[in-house]
Write an enzyme that holds these catalytic residues in place. Structure first.
Site, PDB file in Angstrom:
ATOM      1  N   GLU A   1       0.821  -1.211   0.000  1.00 44.03           N
ATOM      2  CA  GLU A   1       0.000   0.000   0.000  1.00 44.03           C
ATOM      3  C   GLU A   1       0.854   1.260   0.000  1.00 44.03           C
ATOM      4  O   GLU A   1       0.516   2.248  -0.661  1.00 44.03           O
ATOM      5  CB  GLU A   1      -0.942   0.007   1.212  1.00 44.03           C
ATOM      6  CG  GLU A   1      -2.053  -1.033   1.146  1.00 44.03           C
ATOM      7  CD  GLU A   1      -3.003  -0.810  -0.017  1.00 44.03           C
ATOM      8  OE1 GLU A   1      -3.024   0.297  -0.596  1.00 44.03           O
ATOM      9  OE2 GLU A   1      -3.731  -1.758  -0.356  1.00 44.03           O
TER      10      GLU A   1
ATOM     11  N   TYR B   1      -6.258   5.984   5.137  1.00 44.36           N
ATOM     12  CA  TYR B   1      -6.425   5.015   4.057  1.00 44.36           C
ATOM     13  C   TYR B   1      -5.572   3.767   4.292  1.00 44.36           C
ATOM     14  O   TYR B   1      -6.059   2.632   4.238  1.00 44.36           O
ATOM     15  CB  TYR B   1      -6.071   5.621   2.699  1.00 44.36           C
ATOM     16  CG  TYR B   1      -5.833   4.547   1.668  1.00 44.36           C
ATOM     17  CD1 TYR B   1      -6.905   3.835   1.138  1.00 44.36           C
ATOM     18  CD2 TYR B   1      -4.545   4.190   1.283  1.00 44.36           C
ATOM     19  CE1 TYR B   1      -6.701   2.801   0.237  1.00 44.36           C
ATOM     20  CE2 TYR B   1      -4.338   3.170   0.380  1.00 44.36           C
ATOM     21  CZ  TYR B   1      -5.411   2.478  -0.140  1.00 44.36           C
ATOM     22  OH  TYR B   1      -5.209   1.443  -1.014  1.00 44.36           O
TER      23      TYR B   1
ATOM     24  N   ASP C   1      -9.186   5.894  -0.750  1.00 47.78           N
ATOM     25  CA  ASP C   1      -8.143   6.566  -1.516  1.00 47.78           C
ATOM     26  C   ASP C   1      -8.785   7.355  -2.648  1.00 47.78           C
ATOM     27  O   ASP C   1     -10.014   7.500  -2.707  1.00 47.78           O
ATOM     28  CB  ASP C   1      -7.118   5.554  -2.038  1.00 47.78           C
ATOM     29  CG  ASP C   1      -7.709   4.599  -3.082  1.00 47.78           C
ATOM     30  OD1 ASP C   1      -8.940   4.627  -3.311  1.00 47.78           O
ATOM     31  OD2 ASP C   1      -6.929   3.828  -3.675  1.00 47.78           O
TER      32      ASP C   1
END
Length: 357
Positions: free
Chosen positions: A48, A131, A149
């Site tokens: 991520e 996020y 996001d």
């Protein structure tokens, strides 16, 4: 079966109606990605962070190399700065890598080297925002929290025909709260990844979505009212500042000169090719780069290059300068094969670094 769109009278009702078709679509269309095959907390976290501002296809080789060498928070916590930067070389936004190491050190000190299965504790780690904390918590620990996001903001804004500015923190917070209340609690990881995947593959930006492939085709208000090109709404970005630089490859035999940037500011503490402000003519190179004119065996102009940062553009002129007997004082002398193997040169210098043979 999807609810009759005519029966949906609120945004939350529309979000609830998304759940079943979204999960079915994701089960049938999810891409096979290396971090999805083994969604352990550490691997989800690394993926991520790498995926921020970077395309999936570009991330794959970096991810594989990174987790092979640094397979857990303990290894990451103790890696040297230079090796970390070399593993990250070319991904850009190098503060992401430094925050990874800071967070790993905190994980070792506070949680015995294991990532905490707690959204708030994840959120408190350096470099982890709402996020990323939501993605790790939901995908790795099945905690029902959203991961919002830019892709998700675009999808939800279009489905609900929201004209709120998606760059505002208040808009993100409202959408996070709405999704938290309406997302399926039994499979939050699949839900969040499904929304991200819709944004990445179907509900594309700049008015180019593939609405006919979208599981929300019947309930999307932006499609219904022909507002796709207008939504999402975002604040216009300020134009980037242009900076002109002259970059040199200083060579002497099998060695080149590099230097380390200042510990603060753009590309902090990374290695760089010698450079000077402004577009310089050949007559000014000796003074600018610290060599005597008679020491230059040859000066070869190189093609101009450009590199775009988030707020700045570099417009660069380049030269290859072959020196007779030495690299000028003030530079780090490295062999060319050592430069490729051990020293991280940011992508901003990539057009010239690839010319070092």
């Amino acid at each position: 079966m999807l609810r009759d769109p005519a029966e949906i009278s609120s945004d939350d009702g529309r979000l609830l109606a998304m759940n079943r078709p979204l999960l079915a679509w994701y089960a049938a269309n999810a891409r096979v990605l290396p971090w999805r095959e083994h969604p352990e907390p550490y691997r989800v976290w690394i993926s991520e962070i790498m995926l921020q501002q970077t395309r999936v296809e570009a991330v794959k080789p970096y991810y594989e190399r990174f987790v092979a060498e640094l397979p857990n928070p303990v290894a990451l916590a103790f890696v040297s700065e230079d090796r970390l930067m070399k593993l990250w070389e070319g991904l850009g936004y190098y503060s992401r890598a430094r925050n990874l190491k800071k967070a790993a050190q905190q994980i070792v000190e506070q949680y015995g080297g294991e990532m905490p299965a707690d959204y708030e504790k994840l959120l408190a780690l350096p470099g982890i925002g709402s996020y990323t904390a939501g993605a790790i918590a939901s995908i790795a620990f099945a905690i029902p929290v959203p991961a919002v996001d830019g892709n998700v903001l675009r999808v939800i804004s279009r489905v609900t025909a929201s004209r709120e500015d998606i760059l505002k923190a208040s808009t993100r917070k409202r959408i996070e709260q709405s999704l938290k209340e309406t997302m399926p609690r039994e499979c939050p990881g699949q839900f969040n990844q499904g929304l991200m995947e819709i944004g990445a593959m179907v509900c594309l930006p700049n008015g180019r979505p593939r609405c006919e492939e979208c599981p929300f085709h019947e309930i999307c208000l932006a499609r219904k009212h022909d507002l796709i090109s207008e939504i999402p709404v975002r604040t216009a970005k300020k134009p980037r500042r242009v900076e002109e630089l002259t970059v040199c490859i200083l060579e002497c035999g099998d060695r080149v000169g590099i230097r380390k940037r200042a510990p603060q500011g753009l590309l902090a503490s990374l290695y760089e090719l010698p450079n000077a402000e402004g577009i310089l003519g050949q007559e000014k190179l000796a003074d600018a780069f610290g060599f005597a004119p008679q020491e230059a065996v040859s000066i070869e102009p190189l093609p101009p290059a450009k590199h775009v940062f988030s707020h700045v553009e570099w417009h660069m002129a380049g030269y290859r300068i072959r020196l007779e007997s030495r690299i000028p004082p003030g530079y780090i002398q490295v062999k060319k094969d050592e430069l490729r193997k051990d020293y991280a040169l940011p992508g901003a210098f990539g057009a010239y670094a690839k010319l070092i043979r």
